[in-house]
Scaffold this motif. Structure first.
Motif, mmCIF file in Angstrom:
data_model
loop_
_atom_site.group_PDB
_atom_site.id
_atom_site.type_symbol
_atom_site.label_atom_id
_atom_site.label_comp_id
_atom_site.label_asym_id
_atom_site.label_seq_id
_atom_site.Cartn_x
_atom_site.Cartn_y
_atom_site.Cartn_z
ATOM 1 N N ALA A 222 15.480 -10.101 -20.060
ATOM 2 C CA ALA A 222 15.266 -10.493 -21.197
ATOM 3 C C ALA A 222 14.003 -10.438 -22.449
ATOM 4 N N ALA A 223 13.963 -10.757 -23.563
ATOM 5 C CA ALA A 223 12.954 -10.874 -24.836
ATOM 6 C C ALA A 223 11.685 -11.406 -24.264
ATOM 7 N N GLU A 224 11.993 -12.329 -23.676
ATOM 8 C CA GLU A 224 11.267 -13.897 -23.514
ATOM 9 C C GLU A 224 11.364 -14.557 -22.438
ATOM 10 N N THR A 225 10.537 -15.597 -21.257
ATOM 11 C CA THR A 225 10.969 -16.122 -20.632
ATOM 12 C C THR A 225 11.367 -17.631 -20.568
ATOM 13 N N THR A 226 12.218 -18.893 -21.911
ATOM 14 C CA THR A 226 12.360 -19.158 -21.660
ATOM 15 C C THR A 226 13.079 -19.927 -21.650
ATOM 16 N N ILE A 227 13.671 -21.934 -22.011
ATOM 17 C CA ILE A 227 14.731 -21.901 -21.427
ATOM 18 C C ILE A 227 16.330 -20.943 -22.217
ATOM 19 N N ALA A 228 15.807 -21.046 -23.233
ATOM 20 C CA ALA A 228 17.114 -20.024 -24.196
ATOM 21 C C ALA A 228 17.442 -19.085 -23.297
ATOM 22 N N SER A 229 16.450 -18.631 -23.313
ATOM 23 C CA SER A 229 16.738 -16.658 -22.571
ATOM 24 C C SER A 229 17.133 -16.822 -21.814
ATOM 25 N N GLY A 230 16.734 -17.969 -20.562
ATOM 26 C CA GLY A 230 17.590 -17.883 -18.984
ATOM 27 C C GLY A 230 19.160 -18.456 -19.739
ATOM 28 N N GLU A 231 18.920 -18.897 -20.614
ATOM 29 C CA GLU A 231 20.520 -19.509 -21.469
ATOM 30 C C GLU A 231 21.237 -18.222 -21.164
ATOM 31 N N GLN A 232 20.850 -17.038 -22.310
ATOM 32 C CA GLN A 232 21.057 -15.617 -22.711
ATOM 33 C C GLN A 232 21.745 -14.847 -21.797
ATOM 34 N N ALA A 233 20.282 -14.897 -20.742
ATOM 35 C CA ALA A 233 20.813 -13.726 -19.705
ATOM 36 C C ALA A 233 21.738 -14.013 -18.466
ATOM 37 N N MET A 234 22.463 -15.800 -18.698
ATOM 38 C CA MET A 234 22.936 -16.617 -17.514
ATOM 39 C C MET A 234 24.677 -16.036 -17.978
ATOM 40 N N ALA A 235 24.111 -16.128 -19.503
ATOM 41 C CA ALA A 235 25.954 -15.431 -19.613
ATOM 42 C C ALA A 235 26.088 -14.247 -19.858
ATOM 43 N N GLU A 236 25.077 -13.772 -20.053
ATOM 44 C CA GLU A 236 25.129 -11.970 -19.978
ATOM 45 C C GLU A 236 25.856 -11.560 -18.612
ATOM 46 N N ALA A 237 25.075 -12.032 -17.759
ATOM 47 C CA ALA A 237 25.336 -12.048 -16.523
ATOM 48 C C ALA A 237 26.421 -12.377 -15.647
ATOM 49 N N LEU A 238 27.223 -13.747 -15.829
ATOM 50 C CA LEU A 238 28.228 -13.972 -15.815
ATOM 51 C C LEU A 238 29.517 -13.022 -16.102
ATOM 52 N N GLU A 239 28.996 -12.183 -17.843
ATOM 53 C CA GLU A 239 30.148 -11.820 -18.098
ATOM 54 C C GLU A 239 30.029 -10.279 -17.251
ATOM 55 N N ARG A 240 29.003 -9.620 -16.797
ATOM 56 C CA ARG A 240 29.372 -8.286 -15.919
ATOM 57 C C ARG A 240 29.384 -9.104 -14.949
ATOM 58 N N TRP A 241 29.247 -9.854 -14.612
ATOM 59 C CA TRP A 241 29.585 -9.592 -12.590
ATOM 60 C C TRP A 241 29.704 -11.418 -11.964
ATOM 61 N N PRO A 242 30.946 -11.070 -12.499
ATOM 62 C CA PRO A 242 32.058 -12.961 -12.866
ATOM 63 C C PRO A 242 31.965 -13.205 -11.276
#
Length: 337
Positions: A222-242
């Motif tokens: 992620a480009a930063e370490t915030t709640i919003a970036s955690g949401e975005q990174a988690m969504a991407e992770a679930l898409e790649r590794w459900p």
């Protein structure tokens, strides 16, 4: 007074390319130690020689230290990390009859460090620069000016500087190892920017734990370490590794964002997915369920940085040191503990 040399003039005097000068000033690899030393030496002798403000730091005392963070980083409302470090530094400095000035850098001043008024106006005896996103250019400029400084949660890769760090590798290694011992086998690491030393070291600790268990590391940056970036990174992770069953996040804010996405997607924490944070901020006890995390001794980081800075102010010839502060696991219900 000698006019400030441009990078082109520095390159011409040294017989190197402008790109080489730029690499030195931005702490990039690909430059020999000899050339790096010659560039910094010429900066100190000529166009970047210590100005009146920097000289005054060595010849007089204001009794004031500046604690500096990047203006856009680590909003204390979301990730209350640095206020505790400031408190530690302030507590130690006050015992030494030294006061602290808390200030922030905007992007323009970061790019033009000569405009940093705390030094330019002779307000302080030295700098504590806190955060992984304070640029090498800003740090190296003030080093070339002879300004005593210590950096926290940051470290230059190619230039020596006094720095205070967490045991990021060890803390994340223990967190990932704990998830593995709990039976998790598809663990994803949600990382901050790779150029940050904390992200690199935490990612390295995570990867080492998985490698020892013969598991494949899976990372999302992620480009930063915030709640919003955690949401975005988690969504991407679930898409790649459900079918993932564990998450190690670079910090608690990202872990909180990850937990929101997991819950909204119907994953039960920790039954379906266990989540581990890092830093142990106050919010980590208020999540549902409470967040397991790696405790960082935040006040101690401030104390260690303040101690080192006063030592450097007293003796500018001291060689730079890297101080590593330990961490410990805090186990709560997000990992089933």
């Amino acid at each position: 007074m000698t006019a400030k040399l441009t990078q082109k003039q520095l390159a011409h005097q040294l017989g190197v390319s402008v790109a080489t000068i730029s690499r030195v000033l931005n702490d990039k690899p690909g430059v020999s130690d000899e050339i790096r030393e010659r560039v910094l030496e010429l900066m100190a002798q000529a166009g970047y020689a210590p100005n009146g403000a920097a000289r005054s730091l060595a010849t007089s005392r204001t009794g004031l230290i500046a604690f500096v963070v990047h203006q856009s980083s680590h909003d204390s409302r979301e990730d209350p990390f640095y206020p505790f470090i400031v408190a530690g530094a302030e507590s130690f400095l006050s015992s030494q009859q030294v006061h602290i000035l808390f200030t922030s850098l905007d992007d323009d001043t970061m790019q033009k460090p000569q405009n940093f008024t705390a030094v330019a106006e002779r307000r302080v005896d030295g700098l504590i620069l806190a955060g992984p996103d304070i640029s090498p250019n800003f740090i190296l400029y003030h080093l070339s000016q002879g300004v005593p400084l210590v950096i926290i949660d940051n470290c230059l890769q190619n230039s020596e500087v006094n720095c205070v760090l967490n045991d990021d590798f060890g803390g994340e290694y223990q967190a990932a190892r704990h998830l593995i011992q709990k039976g998790r086998r598809k663990i994803v690491f949600l990382s901050g920017p790779l150029e940050w030393v904390s992200s690199r070291e935490r990612g390295r600790g995570y990867a080492h734990a998985l490698s020892e268990a013969h598991l494949s590391p899976q990372m999302v940056y992620a480009a930063e370490t915030t709640i919003a970036s955690g949401e975005q990174a988690m969504a991407e992770a679930l898409e790649r590794w459900p079918d993932l069953d564990g998450v190690c996040a670079a910090n608690d804010a990202m872990a909180i964002g990850a937990m929101r996405v997991l819950t909204s997607s119907g994953r039960r924490i920790p039954h379906d997915v266990a989540v581990f944070g890092f830093d142990d901020i106050g919010w980590s006890t208020l999540t549902t369920p409470p967040l397991s995390t790696v405790h960082v001794y935040k006040r101690q980081l401030g104390v260690l940085a303040a101690q080192r800075l006063l030592d450097v102010i007293a003796d500018p010839e001291l060689p730079p040191v890297k101080v590593i502060s330990g961490t410990r696991l805090i186990l709560r219900q997000s990992t089933g503990d």
